[in-house]
Design a protein around this motif. Structure first.
Motif, PDB file in Angstrom:
ATOM      1  N   PHE A 112       0.831  -1.201   0.000  1.00  0.00           N
ATOM      2  CA  PHE A 112       0.000   0.000   0.000  1.00  0.00           C
ATOM      3  C   PHE A 112       0.870   1.258   0.000  1.00  0.00           C
ATOM      4  O   PHE A 112       0.638   2.185  -0.777  1.00  0.00           O
ATOM      5  CB  PHE A 112      -0.949  -0.009   1.208  1.00  0.00           C
ATOM      6  CG  PHE A 112      -1.670   1.291   1.392  1.00  0.00           C
ATOM      7  CD1 PHE A 112      -2.711   1.641   0.541  1.00  0.00           C
ATOM      8  CD2 PHE A 112      -1.304   2.169   2.390  1.00  0.00           C
ATOM      9  CE1 PHE A 112      -3.374   2.852   0.694  1.00  0.00           C
ATOM     10  CE2 PHE A 112      -1.950   3.380   2.546  1.00  0.00           C
ATOM     11  CZ  PHE A 112      -2.999   3.727   1.695  1.00  0.00           C
ATOM     12  N   LEU A 113       1.884   1.313   0.877  1.00  0.00           N
ATOM     13  CA  LEU A 113       2.744   2.498   0.928  1.00  0.00           C
ATOM     14  C   LEU A 113       3.597   2.654  -0.321  1.00  0.00           C
ATOM     15  O   LEU A 113       3.958   3.775  -0.682  1.00  0.00           O
ATOM     16  CB  LEU A 113       3.644   2.486   2.168  1.00  0.00           C
ATOM     17  CG  LEU A 113       2.998   2.858   3.489  1.00  0.00           C
ATOM     18  CD1 LEU A 113       4.055   3.033   4.576  1.00  0.00           C
ATOM     19  CD2 LEU A 113       2.132   4.107   3.384  1.00  0.00           C
ATOM     20  N   ASP A 114       3.909   1.549  -0.988  1.00  0.00           N
ATOM     21  CA  ASP A 114       4.615   1.653  -2.265  1.00  0.00           C
ATOM     22  C   ASP A 114       3.772   2.426  -3.274  1.00  0.00           C
ATOM     23  O   ASP A 114       4.295   3.174  -4.090  1.00  0.00           O
ATOM     24  CB  ASP A 114       4.949   0.268  -2.833  1.00  0.00           C
ATOM     25  CG  ASP A 114       6.104  -0.405  -2.123  1.00  0.00           C
ATOM     26  OD1 ASP A 114       6.835   0.274  -1.364  1.00  0.00           O
ATOM     27  OD2 ASP A 114       6.276  -1.628  -2.319  1.00  0.00           O
ATOM     28  N   GLU A 115       2.462   2.229  -3.217  1.00  0.00           N
ATOM     29  CA  GLU A 115       1.546   2.893  -4.146  1.00  0.00           C
ATOM     30  C   GLU A 115       1.107   4.266  -3.659  1.00  0.00           C
ATOM     31  O   GLU A 115       0.782   5.140  -4.463  1.00  0.00           O
ATOM     32  CB  GLU A 115       0.307   2.018  -4.377  1.00  0.00           C
ATOM     33  CG  GLU A 115       0.623   0.711  -5.073  1.00  0.00           C
ATOM     34  CD  GLU A 115      -0.596  -0.190  -5.228  1.00  0.00           C
ATOM     35  OE1 GLU A 115      -1.738   0.311  -5.107  1.00  0.00           O
ATOM     36  OE2 GLU A 115      -0.394  -1.386  -5.467  1.00  0.00           O
ATOM     37  N   PRO A 119      -0.193   8.672   2.762  1.00  0.00           N
ATOM     38  CA  PRO A 119      -1.650   8.500   2.849  1.00  0.00           C
ATOM     39  C   PRO A 119      -2.263   9.245   4.028  1.00  0.00           C
ATOM     40  O   PRO A 119      -1.599   9.562   5.020  1.00  0.00           O
ATOM     41  CB  PRO A 119      -1.795   6.989   3.052  1.00  0.00           C
ATOM     42  CG  PRO A 119      -0.589   6.641   3.870  1.00  0.00           C
ATOM     43  CD  PRO A 119       0.513   7.515   3.314  1.00  0.00           C
ATOM     44  N   THR A 120      -3.560   9.464   3.912  1.00  0.00           N
ATOM     45  CA  THR A 120      -4.340   9.939   5.049  1.00  0.00           C
ATOM     46  C   THR A 120      -4.780   8.720   5.857  1.00  0.00           C
ATOM     47  O   THR A 120      -4.676   7.575   5.393  1.00  0.00           O
ATOM     48  CB  THR A 120      -5.602  10.686   4.570  1.00  0.00           C
ATOM     49  OG1 THR A 120      -6.444   9.752   3.874  1.00  0.00           O
ATOM     50  CG2 THR A 120      -5.233  11.864   3.660  1.00  0.00           C
ATOM     51  N   GLU A 121      -5.316   8.974   7.038  1.00  0.00           N
ATOM     52  CA  GLU A 121      -5.824   7.861   7.842  1.00  0.00           C
ATOM     53  C   GLU A 121      -6.928   7.119   7.092  1.00  0.00           C
ATOM     54  O   GLU A 121      -6.953   5.895   7.080  1.00  0.00           O
ATOM     55  CB  GLU A 121      -6.360   8.360   9.180  1.00  0.00           C
ATOM     56  CG  GLU A 121      -6.942   7.248  10.034  1.00  0.00           C
ATOM     57  CD  GLU A 121      -7.502   7.708  11.362  1.00  0.00           C
ATOM     58  OE1 GLU A 121      -8.359   6.980  11.895  1.00  0.00           O
ATOM     59  OE2 GLU A 121      -7.083   8.771  11.860  1.00  0.00           O
ATOM     60  N   LEU A 126      -8.960   2.347   4.032  1.00  0.00           N
ATOM     61  CA  LEU A 126      -9.498   1.808   2.784  1.00  0.00           C
ATOM     62  C   LEU A 126      -8.491   0.876   2.111  1.00  0.00           C
ATOM     63  O   LEU A 126      -8.869  -0.158   1.547  1.00  0.00           O
ATOM     64  CB  LEU A 126      -9.882   2.939   1.832  1.00  0.00           C
ATOM     65  CG  LEU A 126     -11.109   3.751   2.226  1.00  0.00           C
ATOM     66  CD1 LEU A 126     -11.280   4.955   1.289  1.00  0.00           C
ATOM     67  CD2 LEU A 126     -12.358   2.895   2.235  1.00  0.00           C
ATOM     68  N   GLY A 127      -7.220   1.218   2.173  1.00  0.00           N
ATOM     69  CA  GLY A 127      -6.184   0.414   1.536  1.00  0.00           C
ATOM     70  C   GLY A 127      -5.989  -0.943   2.167  1.00  0.00           C
ATOM     71  O   GLY A 127      -5.540  -1.886   1.512  1.00  0.00           O
ATOM     72  N   VAL A 145       1.018   2.162  10.148  1.00  0.00           N
ATOM     73  CA  VAL A 145       1.207   2.458   8.726  1.00  0.00           C
ATOM     74  C   VAL A 145       1.518   3.941   8.550  1.00  0.00           C
ATOM     75  O   VAL A 145       2.446   4.315   7.816  1.00  0.00           O
ATOM     76  CB  VAL A 145      -0.014   2.030   7.890  1.00  0.00           C
ATOM     77  CG1 VAL A 145       0.149   2.446   6.438  1.00  0.00           C
ATOM     78  CG2 VAL A 145      -0.227   0.520   7.997  1.00  0.00           C
ATOM     79  N   LEU A 146       0.785   4.795   9.246  1.00  0.00           N
ATOM     80  CA  LEU A 146       1.042   6.236   9.174  1.00  0.00           C
ATOM     81  C   LEU A 146       2.414   6.573   9.754  1.00  0.00           C
ATOM     82  O   LEU A 146       3.129   7.434   9.228  1.00  0.00           O
ATOM     83  CB  LEU A 146      -0.066   7.009   9.893  1.00  0.00           C
ATOM     84  CG  LEU A 146      -1.439   6.952   9.227  1.00  0.00           C
ATOM     85  CD1 LEU A 146      -2.510   7.541  10.149  1.00  0.00           C
ATOM     86  CD2 LEU A 146      -1.419   7.656   7.876  1.00  0.00           C
ATOM     87  N   HIS A 147       2.779   5.889  10.814  1.00  0.00           N
ATOM     88  CA  HIS A 147       4.095   6.072  11.439  1.00  0.00           C
ATOM     89  C   HIS A 147       5.209   5.711  10.463  1.00  0.00           C
ATOM     90  O   HIS A 147       6.186   6.447  10.306  1.00  0.00           O
ATOM     91  CB  HIS A 147       4.160   5.189  12.692  1.00  0.00           C
ATOM     92  CG  HIS A 147       5.427   5.275  13.458  1.00  0.00           C
ATOM     93  ND1 HIS A 147       6.404   4.311  13.379  1.00  0.00           N
ATOM     94  CD2 HIS A 147       5.868   6.199  14.331  1.00  0.00           C
ATOM     95  CE1 HIS A 147       7.401   4.642  14.175  1.00  0.00           C
ATOM     96  NE2 HIS A 147       7.106   5.779  14.761  1.00  0.00           N
ATOM     97  N   CYS A 148       5.053   4.616   9.770  1.00  0.00           N
ATOM     98  CA  CYS A 148       6.037   4.185   8.784  1.00  0.00           C
ATOM     99  C   CYS A 148       6.101   5.182   7.616  1.00  0.00           C
ATOM    100  O   CYS A 148       7.175   5.546   7.156  1.00  0.00           O
ATOM    101  CB  CYS A 148       5.713   2.786   8.272  1.00  0.00           C
ATOM    102  SG  CYS A 148       6.958   2.088   7.191  1.00  0.00           S
TER     103      CYS A 148
END
Length: 154
Positions: A112-115, A119-121, A126-127, A145-148
């Motif tokens: 997800f983070l690659d794409e 991101p927002t929360e 959704l991802g 995920v947001l931390h990363c």
């Protein structure tokens, strides 16, 4: 049928029955048990791996469909003893309880983070909606995920 795949940088060649699911091949033939089996119906995401860099639920593919492909499982994500940033974020943010969904959730989150690297929360929620966790309520998973995405800063 004989298949050849690369898993976590290591080449593997085996004879498999055409009906063998990729998740069973990874766990039972190759012996990498970090990829979990949760439902065999693609509902939970516990079996998520990367196939040629794309997030895939390995219970939705036959092993023969992966012939010639490059696979990455949770065991190949870390660099030796150094955790992948997503794994480290899950650790720091306490984004697991029982841990059963964690390998698939981490693999889906990396993809997800690659794409979507910023991101927002809502976008994280959704991802990751195709990966289920029955323990955490997702709050700390989203936080991880947001931390990363933010570079892992505390």
């Amino acid at each position: 049928m004989e298949i050849s795949v690369t898993i976590n940088g290591t080449a593997h060649t085996h004879d498999v029955e055409p009906r063998t699911l990729l998740v069973h091949y990874i766990r039972d033939v190759v012996g990498l048990t970090g990829t979990n089996i949760g439902c065999d119906t693609s509902s939970c995401g516990a079996c998520t791996i990367h196939v040629n860099g794309e997030s895939v639920k390995s219970c939705t593919m036959f092993a023969v469909q992966a012939d010639g492909e490059d696979l990455l499982t949770i065991e190949g994500l870390a660099d030796g003893d150094t955790l992948h940033p997503m794994q480290e974020s899950f650790r720091q943010c306490h984004a697991l309880q029982c841990g059963y969904c964690t390998p698939g959730m981490v693999m889906a989150a990396v993809s997800f983070l690659d794409e979507n690297p910023d991101p927002t929360e809502r976008e994280v929620r959704l991802g990751l909606e195709g990966n289920l966790c029955r323990c955490t309520g997702y709050h700390n998973i989203v936080k991880a995920v947001l931390h990363c995405a933010a570079g892992g800063e505390q």
